[in-house]
Design an enzyme around this catalytic site. Structure first.
Site, PDB file in Angstrom:
ATOM      1  CG  ASP A  20      97.935  -9.808  56.648  1.00  0.00           C
ATOM      2  OD1 ASP A  20      97.307 -10.847  56.957  1.00  0.00           O
ATOM      3  OD2 ASP A  20      98.394  -9.588  55.519  1.00  0.00           O
ATOM      4  CD  GLU A 126      94.009  -9.304  55.553  1.00  0.00           C
ATOM      5  OE1 GLU A 126      93.419  -8.225  55.343  1.00  0.00           O
ATOM      6  OE2 GLU A 126      94.453 -10.035  54.656  1.00  0.00           O
TER       7      GLU A 126
HETATM    8 MG    MG Z   1      97.591 -12.904  56.292  1.00  0.00          MG
END
Ligand code: MG
Length: 252
Positions: A20, A126
């Site tokens: 992420d 992500e």
């Molecule tokens: Mg993020």
């Protein structure tokens, strides 16, 4: 290729990473050295407090002023002004540049794709990587370190990575130490890792479910685990059954 739904190899350890990017939109804007470390808000034009639209992303420095994504841009402008009047650094507002985000995202995903047995992009910033064939969590950690370093050197951006025995745990782990985090949760560590966390960390628990459960004194994952499956099913139907499994770190 587990993400495509292949068979489980008996006796093998499953290892999934969730990557992420940290404050992605704001971080892309902040590659401009003049904007680095400044409170920065990406989104609609604030028009001195009269603008319409919302905050797309806020840098970590801007978050200290209470500015968050999805906040009305006019409110963000007022928070920034209040901070400035207190003598804190001035906030810079920049417009969204979706073409640029897509371009940077594509280059990052190109780094990730060949690094796993399977790859699943879930948003512009992500992705999940199946790393089971590495055979150990230690090897997966090493792979994650390499990927983080490669993203920094090629794009000047940091990512947080969570490693776990399934996608659910990997996702919660990637959010655990942000920015620039690397959190590993081995199978036997899943319950002690999850138990003290706020129920909100469970994907799918939004403000409404959180409020409902808080009213019933359910605040942590450990609290959630004290509930019977039938109770959760009575309150939430099918989603209650899911919640029962998620509180135990199980995902499909
Ligand atoms: Mg993020």
């Amino acid at each position: 290729m587990r993400f495509a739904g292949a068979a489980i190899i008996l006796g093998s350890v499953r290892i999934v990473a969730h990557v992420d990017m940290d404050a992605f939109y704001a971080a892309v804007a902040q590659r401009n050295p003049a904007l680095r470390d400044r409170p920065l808000v990406v989104g609609a034009d604030p028009k001195e407090g009269h603008g319409r639209g919302v905050v797309t992303a806020a840098s970590y420095a801007a978050r200290r002023y209470g500015i968050r994504s999805a906040l009305p841009i006019s409110r963000a402008w007022r928070l920034a002004e209040a901070a400035r009047r207190r003598g804190e650094p001035e906030t810079i507002f920049v417009r969204d540049d979706h073409a640029l985000y897509r371009e940077v995202s594509a280059r990052i995903m190109a780094i990730l794709v060949p690094a796993g047995d399977a790859f699943q992009k879930t948003s512009v910033d992500e992705a999940y990587l199946e790393l089971s064939s590495l055979g150990s969590f230690d090897a997966a950690v090493e792979r994650a370190r390499q990927l983080k370093a490669e993203i920094v050197s090629q794009e000047g951006l940091t990512a947080s990575v969570g490693i776990g025995p399934n996608k659910l745990v990997a996702k919660i782990a990637s959010d655990f130490q942000k920015p620039d985090g690397l959190t590993v949760v081995r199978a036997e560590e899943v319950q002690p890792f999850l138990d003290p966390l706020r129920i909100r960390v469970i994907p799918g628990i939004g403000p409404k479910t959180e409020r409902f459960l808080h009213e019933r004194h359910i605040r942590t994952v450990a609290d959630l685990r004290t509930l019977e499956r039938a109770q959760l099913a009575e309150w939430f139907g099918r989603w209650g059954e899911d919640l029962f499994a998620k509180a135990r770190g199980r995902s499909r």
